[in-house]
Design a protein around this motif. Structure first.
Motif, short mmCIF file in Angstrom:
data_model
loop_
_atom_site.label_atom_id
_atom_site.label_comp_id
_atom_site.label_asym_id
_atom_site.label_seq_id
_atom_site.Cartn_x
_atom_site.Cartn_y
_atom_site.Cartn_z
N LEU A 145 0.84 -1.19 0.00
CA LEU A 145 0.00 0.00 0.00
C LEU A 145 0.88 1.25 0.00
CD1 LEU A 145 -2.83 1.32 0.34
CD2 LEU A 145 -2.54 1.02 2.81
N GLU A 146 0.57 2.19 -0.86
CA GLU A 146 1.24 3.48 -0.89
C GLU A 146 0.19 4.54 -0.61
OE1 GLU A 146 3.76 4.33 -4.22
OE2 GLU A 146 4.77 2.38 -4.07
N ILE A 147 0.37 5.25 0.51
CA ILE A 147 -0.57 6.27 0.92
C ILE A 147 0.09 7.64 0.82
CG2 ILE A 147 -1.92 7.22 2.84
CD1 ILE A 147 -2.25 4.40 3.89
N THR A 148 -0.51 8.52 0.06
CA THR A 148 -0.09 9.92 0.03
C THR A 148 -0.79 10.59 1.21
OG1 THR A 148 0.11 9.90 -2.36
CG2 THR A 148 -0.12 12.06 -1.31
N VAL A 149 -0.01 11.25 2.05
CA VAL A 149 -0.58 11.94 3.21
C VAL A 149 -0.60 13.44 2.92
CG1 VAL A 149 -0.36 12.40 5.68
CG2 VAL A 149 0.28 10.16 4.77
N LEU A 150 -1.79 14.02 3.05
CA LEU A 150 -1.97 15.46 2.93
C LEU A 150 -2.30 15.99 4.32
CD1 LEU A 150 -4.08 15.65 -0.36
CD2 LEU A 150 -1.61 15.84 -0.09
#
Length: 153
Positions: free
Chosen positions: A96-101
């Motif tokens: 899983l690759e999660i972009t965190v904003l």
């Protein structure tokens, strides 16, 4: 009677099977804090991976990366969102690759809080978060700090 011995390959047996590449899924999660130092959290659905666990709000996890505009359309609050980084986490059957904003707001609207619940940042350490969400929270906090330091310096 050993086929490996007869073929001269007994020393190399058993052979490891090549590792199967895990599929990659992508998501975007939103770390948002209000002026009182409260973080918006929510509960995951009752079924599926990480069922009923707490998370920072985010998109569903899908097979392709999220276009920024589509991800922002799912944001839990109206805010100036800043990229905090990417969290990578491996589950047994996929990566899983999660972009965190990350963002700060003055206060949450009732409609925003109705999607989840607020928790003071001071209580995040003891919160029941899965390890992937702990990584996202840490990334969000760091991203906010760096962004605010850049604005003041």
């Amino acid at each position: 009677s050993c086929a490996g011995h007869a073929a001269g390959t007994a020393a190399s047996l058993p052979r490891k099977m090549p590792k199967v590449a895990r599929p990659v899924r992508y998501g975007v999660h939103f770390f948002v804090v209000d002026a009182a130092g409260q973080v918006l959290l929510r509960r995951r659905p009752d079924t599926g991976l990480l069922a009923s666990m707490t998370e920072i709000p985010g998109t569903v996890w899908q097979a392709t990366p999220w276009p920024e505009a589509e991800a922002l359309a799912t944001a839990p609050a109206r805010a100036q969102w800043h990229g905090a980084g990417t969290v990578r986490h491996v589950f047994t059957h996929f990566s899983l690759e999660i972009t965190v904003l990350a963002a700060r707001v003055v206060r949450f609207a009732n409609t925003e809080v109705s999607q989840g619940f607020l928790l003071p940042m001071a209580r995040l350490e003891g919160a029941a978060l899965p390890s992937v969400m702990r990584k996202c929270v840490a990334m969000g906090m760091q991203g906010l700090s760096e962004h605010e330091a850049a604005l003041s310096g």
